[in-house]
Design an enzyme around this catalytic site. Structure first.
Site, PDB file in Angstrom:
ATOM      1  N   ALA A 106      15.807  -0.396  -0.641  1.00  0.00           N
ATOM      2  CA  ALA A 106      16.520  -1.759  -0.150  1.00  0.00           C
ATOM      3  C   ALA A 106      16.861  -2.852  -1.414  1.00  0.00           C
ATOM      4  O   ALA A 106      17.311  -3.760  -0.944  1.00  0.00           O
ATOM      5  CB  ALA A 106      15.050  -2.250   0.898  1.00  0.00           C
ATOM      6  N   ILE A 138       3.869   2.762  -5.007  1.00  0.00           N
ATOM      7  CA  ILE A 138       3.638   2.216  -6.378  1.00  0.00           C
ATOM      8  C   ILE A 138       2.361   1.293  -6.190  1.00  0.00           C
ATOM      9  O   ILE A 138       1.646   1.415  -7.198  1.00  0.00           O
ATOM     10  CB  ILE A 138       4.866   0.914  -6.543  1.00  0.00           C
ATOM     11  CG1 ILE A 138       6.143   1.731  -6.847  1.00  0.00           C
ATOM     12  CG2 ILE A 138       4.584   0.061  -7.536  1.00  0.00           C
ATOM     13  CD1 ILE A 138       7.049   0.650  -7.114  1.00  0.00           C
ATOM     14  N   CYS A 145      12.075  -0.285 -13.120  1.00  0.00           N
ATOM     15  CA  CYS A 145      11.800   0.986 -13.660  1.00  0.00           C
ATOM     16  C   CYS A 145      12.837   1.426 -14.603  1.00  0.00           C
ATOM     17  O   CYS A 145      12.475   1.490 -15.872  1.00  0.00           O
ATOM     18  CB  CYS A 145      11.556   2.066 -12.835  1.00  0.00           C
ATOM     19  SG  CYS A 145      13.422   2.429 -11.754  1.00  0.00           S
ATOM     20  N   GLY A 175      11.141   0.597  -0.490  1.00  0.00           N
ATOM     21  CA  GLY A 175      11.381  -0.489  -1.310  1.00  0.00           C
ATOM     22  C   GLY A 175      12.554  -0.624  -2.255  1.00  0.00           C
ATOM     23  O   GLY A 175      13.076  -1.545  -2.357  1.00  0.00           O
ATOM     24  N   THR A 176      12.642   0.619  -3.020  1.00  0.00           N
ATOM     25  CA  THR A 176      13.760   0.774  -3.829  1.00  0.00           C
ATOM     26  C   THR A 176      14.856   0.843  -3.358  1.00  0.00           C
ATOM     27  O   THR A 176      15.977   0.277  -3.816  1.00  0.00           O
ATOM     28  CB  THR A 176      13.430   2.004  -4.684  1.00  0.00           C
ATOM     29  OG1 THR A 176      12.052   2.213  -5.225  1.00  0.00           O
ATOM     30  CG2 THR A 176      14.431   2.356  -5.759  1.00  0.00           C
ATOM     31  N   SER A 217       0.955  -1.086  -0.071  1.00  0.00           N
ATOM     32  CA  SER A 217      -0.098  -0.002  -0.035  1.00  0.00           C
ATOM     33  C   SER A 217       0.870   1.187   0.040  1.00  0.00           C
ATOM     34  O   SER A 217       0.406   2.399   0.167  1.00  0.00           O
ATOM     35  CB  SER A 217      -0.915   0.121   1.360  1.00  0.00           C
ATOM     36  OG  SER A 217      -0.187  -0.022   2.384  1.00  0.00           O
ATOM     37  N   GLY A 218       1.989   1.220  -0.505  1.00  0.00           N
ATOM     38  CA  GLY A 218       3.164   2.288  -0.619  1.00  0.00           C
ATOM     39  C   GLY A 218       2.629   2.839  -1.956  1.00  0.00           C
ATOM     40  O   GLY A 218       1.688   2.867  -2.405  1.00  0.00           O
TER      41      GLY A 218
END
Length: 323
Positions: free
Chosen positions: A172, A19, A134, A169-170, A16-17
């Site tokens: 990490a 993205i 990406c 997230g990116t 639920s971030g």
């Protein structure tokens, strides 16, 4: 937007971030064949879960187990995973045995790579497809555009994104980003050897996503070089069909490699020395559905995942019995 007269396939989004929330907005606003079935998170206070609830989307803050326990879980046909590479491994182990088709937006790379402009129709039956990264979604189409005209023994990409558009997230998954993208440059882009670099730029105001693609290619005559340029332009048009903010920043550059330039260290063993260097500069502006327009790196991921999931859903709907 869903048409009440057209069959749809329900989807769930894990994560639920930024993205996941942007992807939810795209499903609701733009898709005629996908319907939100659930938004899944682990933080009850996340903006994504709150926004989903306001939009009438079923939510759970209990992760994948919470999704499995939700009423209506059996109706969900496709699950997007917008968490992290490590989390996706665990999520897939739980969901794939239950027959859920998974679209992986992390660099976990469990399943085959999908870049819609290049190989949309090749993995329609994959139980778990990976959307690369990406940087991969932005640059691999260009590598493929060059390699379908001329041999490419080496391709290198540099993805530059705004630091503000890189969430936890990116950050990490930087190692996974470079490894996954490099591999996909070869397997999907057609280069014999690939290399990927990501740069998170802290500039203020935040910069739009920019990408540089360098291909070493064998283009011995003017006709081949003209064909490469035409192929790149055609590919940019194809990507922009589902990512409207995707465009060339400058004209395609093709220059001869000097005879004494030591490119052999970049090439795989036994590769013929290339004759020309092809350089392509791109930028990706986001649609600003949920994220700022500078976050084109996130927009291209959600747009590519949406396009792939819609192709799956179209096949499911086409095979569904008449009502």
């Amino acid at each position: 937007m869903n048409s009440p007269s057209r069959p749809t396939v329900k989807v769930a989004i894990i994560g639920s971030g930024n993205i996941g929330t942007d992807l939810m907005i795209k499903v609701i606003r733009n898709s005629e064949v996908l319907e939100m079935g659930a938004m899944v998170g682990i933080d009850p206070a996340s903006d994504g879960l709150a926004r989903a609830a306001r939009l009438g989307v079923p939510t759970t803050a209990d992760g994948v187990q919470g999704l499995i326990d939700l009423d209506g879980f059996d109706e969900i046909g496709i699950v997007f995973d917008a968490t992290s590479a490590k989390a996706h491994v665990a999520n897939a182990e739980l969901l794939q045995p239950l027959g859920k088709r998974m679209v992986d937006l992390t660099p976990a790379a469990i399943g085959p790579f999908v870049v819609p402009a290049v190989n949309l129709g090749e993995h329609g039956d994959a139980p778990n497809a990976n959307m690369v990264t990406c940087g991969g979604q932005a640059t691999i189409p260009i590598v493929a555009a060059v390699s379908r005209v001329a041999p490419v023994p080496y391709a290198e990409i540099v993805a530059s994104i705004a630091s503000k558009s890189a969430g936890p997230g990116t950050r990490a998954n930087i190692d996974e980003f470079t490894e996954t993208t490099s591999h996909a440059i070869e397997t999907v882009g057609g280069a014999k050897r690939g290399k990927a670099i990501i740069i998170m730029n802290p500039a203020e105001p935040p910069m739009i996503m920019r990408d540089t693609v360098l291909c070493l290619a064998t283009a011995p005559d003017a006709a081949t070089r003209d064909a490469i340029k035409e192929s790149v332009h055609t590919m940019v048009d194809s990507v922009s069909q589902y990512v409207p903010g995707y465009r060339l920043k400058q004209e395609v550059q093709i220059v001869e490699i000097p005879a004494d330039q030591p490119v052999h260290t970049l090439l795989p063993e036994g590769a013929e020395k290339p004759t020309h260097q092809v350089t392509v500069f791109l930028e990706v502006e986001g649609a600003a559905h949920y994220l700022p327009a500078y976050a084109g790196n996130l927009d291209i991921m959600t747009s590519a995942a949406l396009r792939y999931a819609e192709s799956i859903a179209e096949n499911i709907v086409a095979g569904a019995p008449a009502q």
